[in-house]
Design an enzyme around this catalytic site. Structure first.
Site, PDB file in Angstrom:
ATOM      1  N   HIS A   1       0.839  -1.207   0.000  1.00 26.60           N
ATOM      2  CA  HIS A   1       0.000   0.000   0.000  1.00 26.60           C
ATOM      3  C   HIS A   1       0.869   1.249   0.000  1.00 26.60           C
ATOM      4  O   HIS A   1       2.058   1.205   0.325  1.00 26.60           O
ATOM      5  CB  HIS A   1      -0.910   0.018   1.236  1.00 26.60           C
ATOM      6  CG  HIS A   1      -0.160   0.178   2.523  1.00 26.60           C
ATOM      7  ND1 HIS A   1       0.611  -0.832   3.068  1.00 26.60           N
ATOM      8  CD2 HIS A   1      -0.022   1.238   3.351  1.00 26.60           C
ATOM      9  CE1 HIS A   1       1.170  -0.412   4.191  1.00 26.60           C
ATOM     10  NE2 HIS A   1       0.821   0.844   4.382  1.00 26.60           N
TER      11      HIS A   1
ATOM     12  N   ASP B   1       0.503   4.856   1.996  1.00 24.22           N
ATOM     13  CA  ASP B   1      -0.279   5.209   3.188  1.00 24.22           C
ATOM     14  C   ASP B   1      -1.503   6.068   2.848  1.00 24.22           C
ATOM     15  O   ASP B   1      -1.400   7.101   2.179  1.00 24.22           O
ATOM     16  CB  ASP B   1       0.610   5.957   4.199  1.00 24.22           C
ATOM     17  CG  ASP B   1       1.624   5.017   4.831  1.00 24.22           C
ATOM     18  OD1 ASP B   1       1.299   3.837   5.030  1.00 24.22           O
ATOM     19  OD2 ASP B   1       2.756   5.473   5.121  1.00 24.22           O
TER      20      ASP B   1
ATOM     21  N   HIS C   1       4.737   0.151   0.263  1.00 20.48           N
ATOM     22  CA  HIS C   1       5.490  -0.678   1.207  1.00 20.48           C
ATOM     23  C   HIS C   1       4.583  -1.786   1.744  1.00 20.48           C
ATOM     24  O   HIS C   1       3.357  -1.726   1.636  1.00 20.48           O
ATOM     25  CB  HIS C   1       6.106   0.156   2.336  1.00 20.48           C
ATOM     26  CG  HIS C   1       5.112   0.977   3.087  1.00 20.48           C
ATOM     27  ND1 HIS C   1       4.564   2.138   2.587  1.00 20.48           N
ATOM     28  CD2 HIS C   1       4.552   0.806   4.316  1.00 20.48           C
ATOM     29  CE1 HIS C   1       3.721   2.645   3.464  1.00 20.48           C
ATOM     30  NE2 HIS C   1       3.680   1.847   4.524  1.00 20.48           N
TER      31      HIS C   1
ATOM     32  N   ARG D   1       4.755   5.971  14.106  1.00 23.07           N
ATOM     33  CA  ARG D   1       4.848   6.619  12.784  1.00 23.07           C
ATOM     34  C   ARG D   1       4.284   8.028  12.837  1.00 23.07           C
ATOM     35  O   ARG D   1       3.204   8.243  13.397  1.00 23.07           O
ATOM     36  CB  ARG D   1       4.076   5.805  11.754  1.00 23.07           C
ATOM     37  CG  ARG D   1       4.327   6.263  10.332  1.00 23.07           C
ATOM     38  CD  ARG D   1       3.507   5.439   9.352  1.00 23.07           C
ATOM     39  NE  ARG D   1       2.257   6.118   9.046  1.00 23.07           N
ATOM     40  CZ  ARG D   1       1.212   5.542   8.432  1.00 23.07           C
ATOM     41  NH1 ARG D   1       1.267   4.280   8.077  1.00 23.07           N
ATOM     42  NH2 ARG D   1       0.123   6.228   8.182  1.00 23.07           N
TER      43      ARG D   1
HETATM   44  C1  SIN Z   1       3.048   1.136   7.873  1.00 24.62           C
HETATM   45  O1  SIN Z   1       3.217   2.301   8.173  1.00 24.62           O
HETATM   46  O2  SIN Z   1       2.372   0.810   6.900  1.00 24.62           O
HETATM   47  C2  SIN Z   1       3.739   0.068   8.707  1.00 24.62           C
HETATM   48  C3  SIN Z   1       5.098  -0.204   8.180  1.00 24.62           C
HETATM   49  C4  SIN Z   1       5.872  -1.129   9.074  1.00 24.62           C
HETATM   50  O3  SIN Z   1       5.417  -1.469  10.157  1.00 24.62           O
HETATM   51  O4  SIN Z   1       6.994  -1.484   8.696  1.00 24.62           O
END
Ligand code: SIN
Length: 279
Positions: free
Chosen positions: A96, A98, A244, A259
């Protein structure tokens, strides 16, 4: 500051910088330019308080609040990323970009992981410039003319209860399936497995077939790098040209991080824009 690419396509490890302190104009520019070139940057041994983490993000733009951020949170701009033996999902365990279901999806995200499993819990990152460039001219033209529909429901339902959503509803938006990066001017595929549900201009069967093809196409290893986290590693990625996937292979162990997400602009596609690699 030293910048060491981890692949020719995406990712660079950056050393010699303390992200807890305000960045000098030179350091800010160097990180910004490295992000434009490498799309995701990795930093080691960064001890950041919530305030320092938020201050770091604010140097790159206003902070985004996740649609499912708890309403009573003291730090709504901090998204907790957590996996352990008791949870039924972890954030980002599918490809995805974000919150692409927002009308103005985030520019970038800065994740610091504080607790890591003994092994596993890596994150995959993929370049959507590379994914677009690898399509044939005909397919590039077709996809460039399409509007992708993004819906938070398919990803958030069963994970974040509808009642917890800040606006009381799952966000949904339509975006060009190929977007022009506002800084570099490069075209990037903007379709992802997590949020994209189809294409407005196509019939349902055509839409599902093309979406399935593009999701598989974007997941090719040639477009990717893989980051192995350590305690206090930080990854800073550009959501406008990457996807990612957080790998949840460490059950029942614990992985825990925070995050901060930076607000972005409305995606657009401008075929007349000349790319400028440095941005
Ligand atoms: C995310 O922000 O999508 C999670 C990424 C992660 O935990 O590595």
């Amino acid at each position: 500051m030293h910048i060491d690419p981890v692949s020719p396509v995406i990712g660079a490890e950056v050393s010699g910088i303390d992200l807890a302190a305000p960045l000098s104009p030179e350091s800010f520019q160097a990180i910004h330019d490295a992000l434009m070139t490498h799309l995701v940057l990795f930093f080691r041994d960064q001890e950041l308080s919530f305030e320092q983490h938020k201050a770091l993000g604010r140097q790159f733009g206003d902070l985004h609040i996740h649609p499912a951020a708890p309403k009573d949170s003291e730090h709504p701009e901090i998204l907790v990323v957590h996996g352990d033996a008791t949870v039924t999902f972890v954030a980002g365990e599918t490809w995805h970009s974000d919150v692409s279901c927002d009308t103005t999806p985030p520019l970038g995200s800065i994740l610091r992981v504080e607790q890591v499993p003994t092994s596993g819990g890596d994150t995959l990152f993929a370049s959507m410039y590379a994914a677009y460039e690898a399509l044939s001219d005909h397919m590039q033209r077709l996809v460039s003319e399409l509007t992708a529909m993004h819906d938070g429901r398919q990803y958030y339902v069963g994970r974040y209860g509808g009642g917890n959503l800040r606006d009381g509803a799952y966000p949904a938006a339509e975006h060009p399936a190929v977007r022009t990066h506002p800084v570099t001017g490069r075209p990037a595929l903007y379709v992802n497995e997590g949020f994209t549900i189809g294409f407005k201009e196509l019939k349902p069967a055509e839409s599902q077939a093309l979406l399935g093809f593009l999701v598989r196409h974007c997941a090719q290893p040639e477009f990717q790098c893989r980051f192995r986290w350590r305690r206090n590693s930080v990854a800073f990625w550009d959501n406008r040209c990457t996807q990612h996937h957080a790998i949840w292979d460490y059950y029942p162990q614990t992985r825990h991080g925070y995050r901060v997400t930076i607000k972005g602009d409305r995606p657009f596609f401008d075929p007349s824009r000349e790319p400028s690699p440095a941005g």
